[in-house]
Write a protein that holds these residues in place. Structure first.
Motif, PDB file in Angstrom:
ATOM      1  N   ALA A  26      40.430  40.777  32.770  1.00  0.00           N
ATOM      2  CA  ALA A  26      39.372  41.752  32.509  1.00  0.00           C
ATOM      3  C   ALA A  26      38.032  41.315  33.089  1.00  0.00           C
ATOM      4  CB  ALA A  26      39.227  41.995  31.001  1.00  0.00           C
ATOM      5  N   HIS A  27      37.898  40.045  33.418  1.00  0.00           N
ATOM      6  CA  HIS A  27      36.641  39.542  33.974  1.00  0.00           C
ATOM      7  C   HIS A  27      36.523  39.788  35.482  1.00  0.00           C
ATOM      8  CE1 HIS A  27      35.628  36.519  30.508  1.00  0.00           C
ATOM      9  NE2 HIS A  27      35.982  37.720  30.069  1.00  0.00           N
ATOM     10  N   PHE A  28      37.618  40.169  36.142  1.00  0.00           N
ATOM     11  CA  PHE A  28      37.519  40.503  37.554  1.00  0.00           C
ATOM     12  C   PHE A  28      36.687  41.777  37.705  1.00  0.00           C
ATOM     13  CE2 PHE A  28      41.616  38.066  37.913  1.00  0.00           C
ATOM     14  CZ  PHE A  28      41.134  37.081  38.768  1.00  0.00           C
ATOM     15  N   THR A  29      35.786  41.761  38.675  1.00  0.00           N
ATOM     16  CA  THR A  29      34.889  42.894  38.875  1.00  0.00           C
ATOM     17  C   THR A  29      35.539  43.946  39.763  1.00  0.00           C
ATOM     18  OG1 THR A  29      33.889  41.962  40.875  1.00  0.00           O
ATOM     19  CG2 THR A  29      32.933  41.300  38.744  1.00  0.00           C
ATOM     20  N   ASP A  66      50.219  48.004  44.120  1.00  0.00           N
ATOM     21  CA  ASP A  66      49.911  49.110  43.205  1.00  0.00           C
ATOM     22  C   ASP A  66      48.423  49.339  43.026  1.00  0.00           C
ATOM     23  OD1 ASP A  66      52.590  49.473  42.905  1.00  0.00           O
ATOM     24  OD2 ASP A  66      52.732  48.623  40.898  1.00  0.00           O
ATOM     25  N   GLY A  67      47.604  48.390  43.455  1.00  0.00           N
ATOM     26  CA  GLY A  67      46.154  48.567  43.371  1.00  0.00           C
ATOM     27  C   GLY A  67      45.492  47.509  42.525  1.00  0.00           C
ATOM     28  N   GLY A  68      44.583  46.729  43.150  1.00  0.00           N
ATOM     29  CA  GLY A  68      43.838  45.719  42.429  1.00  0.00           C
ATOM     30  C   GLY A  68      44.617  44.437  42.203  1.00  0.00           C
ATOM     31  N   ILE A  69      43.915  43.424  41.707  1.00  0.00           N
ATOM     32  CA  ILE A  69      44.512  42.123  41.436  1.00  0.00           C
ATOM     33  C   ILE A  69      45.582  42.267  40.352  1.00  0.00           C
ATOM     34  CG2 ILE A  69      44.058  39.788  40.578  1.00  0.00           C
ATOM     35  CD1 ILE A  69      41.137  40.207  41.612  1.00  0.00           C
ATOM     36  N   PRO A  70      46.792  41.802  40.585  1.00  0.00           N
ATOM     37  CA  PRO A  70      47.834  41.944  39.568  1.00  0.00           C
ATOM     38  C   PRO A  70      47.506  41.175  38.290  1.00  0.00           C
ATOM     39  CG  PRO A  70      48.796  41.464  41.711  1.00  0.00           C
ATOM     40  CD  PRO A  70      47.317  41.247  41.846  1.00  0.00           C
TER      41      PRO A  70
END
Length: 251
Positions: A26-29, A66-70
């Motif tokens: 959740a801390h990934f921007t 699928d989109g974004g960091i897994p």
């Protein structure tokens, strides 16, 4: 949903478990996730026809696009049923003895950070893109997954016997920066190449780079650079030669 951090007690205890941290997904921007998407899209387009077929099979099976960091819990929910491997988050490089102990336990460490936009083409320290995109698709292949576990066991014994340099070189010249012949052409195998936009194509077509035939004996005797693009690659005759080398004893 599987949570590796919780399963091993939050990363406490002794041995390799002490290196495990919370991924803090959740801390990934938003910019971090966009960086992953940029890296994924351009690397996947670049590797078309350049990398072993098992890599793209793994990408599809694990849904890494699928989109974004897994998120590692979701990734493990797909990986575990395939080969029994799981991924855990770590804060940085793991010492060799702990790293090979992880492999022996079918656990792969994933850096809990991603590179900046200024580092898109080359990064010396492995981030989550290198670790997930470069390594994990091959862990979805049963043959490679089983060989990697055996190699982890070999690595633990080798380090205990003072042969850590040998096992590190064999790992480097196969899993990290190895090339292999497949369907009549030389293809990328190693995760360091699979995840590098700057080095992937150069490894195959730069005439200034030396390419030698891979054998386990040549691998353990060949030094490497960890701080620059490689001037030399070893080319295995086929995937069978790589799997046999990882499953076998050190030369």
């Amino acid at each position: 949903m599987f949570n590796a951090f919780e399963e091993i007690g939050g990363g406490g205890g002794s041995g390799w478990a002490a290196h495990v941290v919370d991924q803090k997904w959740a801390h990934f921007t938003a910019e971090d996730h966009e960086t992953w998407d940029i890296l994924y899209a351009r690397q996947t387009a670049l590797l078309d026809g350049l990398i072993v077929e098992r890599f793209f099979d793994g990408l599809a099976a694990l849904g890494l696009g699928d989109g974004g960091i897994p998120e590692l819990g979701a990734l493990n929910a797909r990986l575990l049923p395939l080969t029994g491997w799981r991924c855990v988050a770590v804060a940085g490089l793991v010492p060799d003895d702990s790293f090979f102990a992880m492999l022996a336990a079918r656990v792969f460490p994933i850096g809990n950070f991603i590179r900046t936009r200024a580092q898109l083409d080359y990064l010396e320290e492995p981030d989550c893109f290198h670790d997930i995109y470069g390594h994990v698709p091959m862990l979805a292949d049963k043959g490679v997954a089983d060989a990697m576990q055996r190699f982890g066991e070999t690595g633990v014994r080798a380090i205990a016997q003072g042969q850590g340099d040998k096992v590190a070189r064999l790992y480097w010249h196969t899993i990290e920066f190895g090339l292999v012949r497949e369907n009549g052409a030389v293809r990328i195998l190693g995760a360091g190449l699979a995840s590098s936009f700057g080095e992937a194509a150069k490894s195959l077509d730069d005439p200034a780079i030396e390419r030698r035939r891979f054998t386990p004996e040549s691998a353990v005797a060949t030094a490497y650079r960890h701080d620059a693009m490689q001037p030399l690659y070893l080319v295995a005759d086929d995937m069978g030669a790589v799997v046999a080398a990882l499953r076998g004893p050190l030369p």
